[in-house]
Design an enzyme around this catalytic site. Sequence first.
Site, PDB file in Angstrom:
ATOM      1  N   LYS A 202      -6.145-105.696  21.658  1.00  0.00           N
ATOM      2  CA  LYS A 202      -5.777-106.435  22.864  1.00  0.00           C
ATOM      3  C   LYS A 202      -5.287-105.425  23.892  1.00  0.00           C
ATOM      4  CE  LYS A 202      -2.841-110.143  24.641  1.00  0.00           C
ATOM      5  NZ  LYS A 202      -1.830-111.166  24.304  1.00  0.00           N
ATOM      6  N   LYS A 254      -9.913-108.371  22.947  1.00  0.00           N
ATOM      7  CA  LYS A 254      -9.520-109.110  24.149  1.00  0.00           C
ATOM      8  C   LYS A 254      -9.088-108.115  25.224  1.00  0.00           C
ATOM      9  CE  LYS A 254      -6.133-112.530  25.767  1.00  0.00           C
ATOM     10  NZ  LYS A 254      -4.990-113.392  25.404  1.00  0.00           N
TER      11      LYS A 254
END
Length: 333
Positions: A202, A254
């Site tokens: 992320k 992400k």
Amino acid sequence: MTHPLPHPGRVRPRRLRATPAMRRLVREVDVHPRQLVLPVFVREGLDAPRPIASMPGVQQHTLDSLRAAVAQAADARLGGVMLFAVPEVRDAVGTQATDPDGILNRAIAAATAEAGDALVVQADLCLDEFTDHGHCGVLTSDGRVDNDATLVRYADMALAQAAAGAHLVGLSGMMDGQVGVVRDALDQAGHDDVAVLAYAAKYASAFYGPFRDAVESQLEGDRRTYQMDPANRREAAREVAIDVTEGADVVMVKPALAYLDVLADVAATSQVPVAAYAVSGEYAMIEAAAAAGWIERERAIRESVLSIRRAGADHVLTYHATELAGWLAEEYR
């Protein structure tokens, strides 16, 4: 006669593009509704759903409208829903995140009751929506995020979500050791059937802006001390390997579109399923460009999700999930 090609008529890739039926026959990657997960926001204290200005078509739900959205997702044969919640009261340690009567845990219970076995009900396991400082963890006296104190809160949060009925918990905080701590807590409490999704790679991205509107983020500053540097590609492999070793059932990259190279790397080597999140900024850019008439909305949505699948994602979190599933259903009839 001089032929334009050295072997006229032999090598013609265009033959496989000549008709819709031919293109379908040789298509390498497809998108199916079961591979789509719909992120959903629930806000405490609302009497009616509230639109999110920076995410046209997305709204903060009440518990009643959440049930309707879950039912619609099930009817569309989506793979799952991912729940995020906005409490009315926040504090330094995110107390509402572990309160059985907190809005997220009530939303989990409502969603699982509505979905039955039709959907995987997933819940965001992070403190940022619940803290008055907006960080994903507990702060030290000098304002730093305390990794290990945060892990204690994550373990308690996982137990609360499991008790509420979550099928999968999504660890999005990027704390070192979070997967192992949560996996151990769940197993020791008898929730060994609850899956763990690790947001393993992320990144500290500019594409999260509209999401922060959606959850009414209190964040001041940034999360660069715990989310990944956008410049780093190889580091993602290390993060994924750690999370899989600690017991992650699924790993996440992400954002998605700006990190397709990372996604492809992870998908090529991962021993567990790989998810990718088409985040709020990606959604907002498509919607804004389509509203201005600069792109064809449906084609752009389809192409963006297809590119994420093509890069290797086994499933995709996207705010377009239910609508896209409807279009896909027409194709599969």
